[in-house]
Design a protein around this motif. Structure first.
Motif, PDB file in Angstrom:
ATOM      1  N   PRO A 141       0.851  -1.191   0.000  1.00 32.69           N
ATOM      2  CA  PRO A 141       0.000   0.000   0.000  1.00 32.69           C
ATOM      3  C   PRO A 141       0.891   1.246   0.000  1.00 32.69           C
ATOM      4  N   LEU A 142       0.482   2.267  -0.749  1.00 29.55           N
ATOM      5  CA  LEU A 142       1.320   3.457  -0.938  1.00 29.55           C
ATOM      6  C   LEU A 142       0.774   4.668  -0.193  1.00 29.55           C
ATOM      7  N   TYR A 143       1.713   5.541   0.239  1.00 28.83           N
ATOM      8  CA  TYR A 143       1.383   6.728   1.028  1.00 28.83           C
ATOM      9  C   TYR A 143       2.220   7.925   0.598  1.00 28.83           C
ATOM     10  N   PHE A 144       1.682   9.112   0.903  1.00 27.66           N
ATOM     11  CA  PHE A 144       2.421  10.369   0.819  1.00 27.66           C
ATOM     12  C   PHE A 144       2.793  10.762   2.248  1.00 27.66           C
ATOM     13  N   TYR A 145       3.735  11.697   2.393  1.00 21.37           N
ATOM     14  CA  TYR A 145       3.968  12.314   3.695  1.00 21.37           C
ATOM     15  C   TYR A 145       3.315  13.687   3.649  1.00 21.37           C
ATOM     16  N   ALA A 146       2.448  14.006   4.584  1.00 17.07           N
ATOM     17  CA  ALA A 146       1.622  15.211   4.537  1.00 17.07           C
ATOM     18  C   ALA A 146       2.417  16.510   4.627  1.00 17.07           C
ATOM     19  N   HIS A 147       3.636  16.459   5.128  1.00 16.70           N
ATOM     20  CA  HIS A 147       4.398  17.681   5.343  1.00 16.70           C
ATOM     21  C   HIS A 147       5.533  17.855   4.345  1.00 16.70           C
ATOM     22  N   GLU A 148       5.346  17.322   3.156  1.00 14.73           N
ATOM     23  CA  GLU A 148       6.308  17.493   2.068  1.00 14.73           C
ATOM     24  C   GLU A 148       5.635  18.232   0.925  1.00 14.73           C
ATOM     25  N   ASP A 149       6.424  19.016   0.220  1.00 12.22           N
ATOM     26  CA  ASP A 149       5.964  19.654  -1.007  1.00 12.22           C
ATOM     27  C   ASP A 149       6.356  18.770  -2.183  1.00 12.22           C
ATOM     28  N   PRO A 150       5.712  18.953  -3.328  1.00 14.31           N
ATOM     29  CA  PRO A 150       6.129  18.194  -4.517  1.00 14.31           C
ATOM     30  C   PRO A 150       7.636  18.353  -4.754  1.00 14.31           C
ATOM     31  N   GLY A 151       8.274  17.255  -5.090  1.00 11.13           N
ATOM     32  CA  GLY A 151       9.716  17.246  -5.334  1.00 11.13           C
ATOM     33  C   GLY A 151      10.563  17.002  -4.097  1.00 11.13           C
ATOM     34  N   GLU A 152       9.984  17.096  -2.911  1.00  6.71           N
ATOM     35  CA  GLU A 152      10.726  16.846  -1.674  1.00  6.71           C
ATOM     36  C   GLU A 152      10.659  15.363  -1.310  1.00  6.71           C
ATOM     37  N   VAL A 153      11.777  14.856  -0.784  1.00  6.44           N
ATOM     38  CA  VAL A 153      11.828  13.485  -0.280  1.00  6.44           C
ATOM     39  C   VAL A 153      12.522  13.577   1.077  1.00  6.44           C
ATOM     40  N   LEU A 154      11.726  13.787   2.119  1.00 13.23           N
ATOM     41  CA  LEU A 154      12.282  14.034   3.451  1.00 13.23           C
ATOM     42  C   LEU A 154      12.208  12.834   4.378  1.00 13.23           C
ATOM     43  N   CYS A 155      11.440  11.822   4.034  1.00 13.14           N
ATOM     44  CA  CYS A 155      11.128  10.800   5.040  1.00 13.14           C
ATOM     45  C   CYS A 155      11.502   9.382   4.643  1.00 13.14           C
ATOM     46  N   HIS A 156      12.490   9.210   3.785  1.00 17.61           N
ATOM     47  CA  HIS A 156      12.982   7.864   3.477  1.00 17.61           C
ATOM     48  C   HIS A 156      13.817   7.370   4.656  1.00 17.61           C
ATOM     49  N   ASP A 157      13.571   6.120   5.073  1.00 19.66           N
ATOM     50  CA  ASP A 157      14.319   5.487   6.159  1.00 19.66           C
ATOM     51  C   ASP A 157      14.083   6.207   7.493  1.00 19.66           C
ATOM     52  N   VAL A 158      12.804   6.488   7.774  1.00 21.42           N
ATOM     53  CA  VAL A 158      12.416   7.178   8.993  1.00 21.42           C
ATOM     54  C   VAL A 158      11.393   6.329   9.740  1.00 21.42           C
ATOM     55  N   VAL A 159      11.569   6.210  11.058  1.00 20.78           N
ATOM     56  CA  VAL A 159      10.616   5.482  11.894  1.00 20.78           C
ATOM     57  C   VAL A 159       9.657   6.489  12.512  1.00 20.78           C
ATOM     58  N   LEU A 160       8.375   6.356  12.145  1.00 23.98           N
ATOM     59  CA  LEU A 160       7.303   7.196  12.672  1.00 23.98           C
ATOM     60  C   LEU A 160       6.009   6.403  12.676  1.00 23.98           C
ATOM     61  N   ASN A 161       5.093   6.765  13.540  1.00 25.09           N
ATOM     62  CA  ASN A 161       3.751   6.182  13.577  1.00 25.09           C
ATOM     63  C   ASN A 161       3.762   4.661  13.591  1.00 25.09           C
ATOM     64  N   GLY A 162       4.666   4.084  14.332  1.00 27.19           N
ATOM     65  CA  GLY A 162       4.655   2.643  14.533  1.00 27.19           C
ATOM     66  C   GLY A 162       5.459   1.817  13.561  1.00 27.19           C
ATOM     67  N   GLY A 163       6.270   2.436  12.725  1.00 24.89           N
ATOM     68  CA  GLY A 163       7.055   1.627  11.802  1.00 24.89           C
ATOM     69  C   GLY A 163       7.974   2.444  10.921  1.00 24.89           C
ATOM     70  N   LEU A 164       8.689   1.735  10.076  1.00 21.59           N
ATOM     71  CA  LEU A 164       9.678   2.320   9.172  1.00 21.59           C
ATOM     72  C   LEU A 164       9.017   2.704   7.857  1.00 21.59           C
TER      73      LEU A 164
END
Length: 177
Positions: A141-164
């Motif tokens: 299943p695929l997701y966006f990160y709500a606090h990124e703008d188009p073209g930003e990749v801020l949350c690769h390899d980040v543990v949040l909300n119960g998982g990686l």
């Protein structure tokens, strides 16, 4: 160049470094309240509901391939980065409530469409609890990160909300960490 790498690292930690929510929370509790983030559903034997489109179905969400600091990865047609949630290896959405607020699912009304460099056969949909249709790629299943703008990749390899959380490559697998 090393200074730029440190700046990127600091931005990633600032953008995605919020404290971890309580993983023991009720999966449904955060849907209408400010309860801690949910954990995967308590229905381990249930399988995801996948629906194949009718031949005359209208095309749905477009998924594209683009460059990022981590290699080529999935984006939507607006350039929004797309991620997978490692606890969902079984293909069932587990991100609800506060998790879903921070990580909105990639939804579609029609059959999702693979753009150049991606394989249409890896795209599918899974039904969420509310009946909406979430795009999957390679079974994830695929997701966006709500606090990124188009073209930003801020949350690769980040543990949040119960998982990686990991960026997704053209082969449907998580990009290297």
């Amino acid at each position: 160049m090393r200074r730029a790498a440190w700046v990127v690292l600091v931005l990633v930690v600032a953008a995605c470094g919020a404290p971890e929510s309580d993983p023991e929370a009720d999966p449904d509790a955060g849907e209408t309240s400010s309860s801690p983030s949910p954990t995967p559903t308590d229905e381990p034997s249930a399988s995801p509901t996948r629906r194949k489109p009718r031949p005359d179905a209208k095309p749905g969400t477009a998924v594209t391939l683009g460059d990022s600091p981590f290699g080529q990865m999935l984006f939507d047609d607006r350039g929004q980065a797309i991620y997978l949630f490692e606890p969902e290896a079984d293909g069932r959405p587990a991100c609800y409530g506060e998790c879903e607020t921070a990580w909105p699912p990639v939804l579609t009304k029609g059959q999702p469409v693979a753009q150049a460099g991606l394989r249409q056969g890896l795209l599918d949909v899974v039904e969420r609890r509310d009946g909406s249709r979430q795009v999957t790629y390679g079974g994830w299943p695929l997701y966006f990160y709500a606090h990124e703008d188009p073209g930003e990749v801020l949350c690769h390899d980040v543990v949040l909300n119960g998982g990686l959380w990991l960026a997704v490559g053209a082969d449907g697998r998580a990009l290297p960490t």
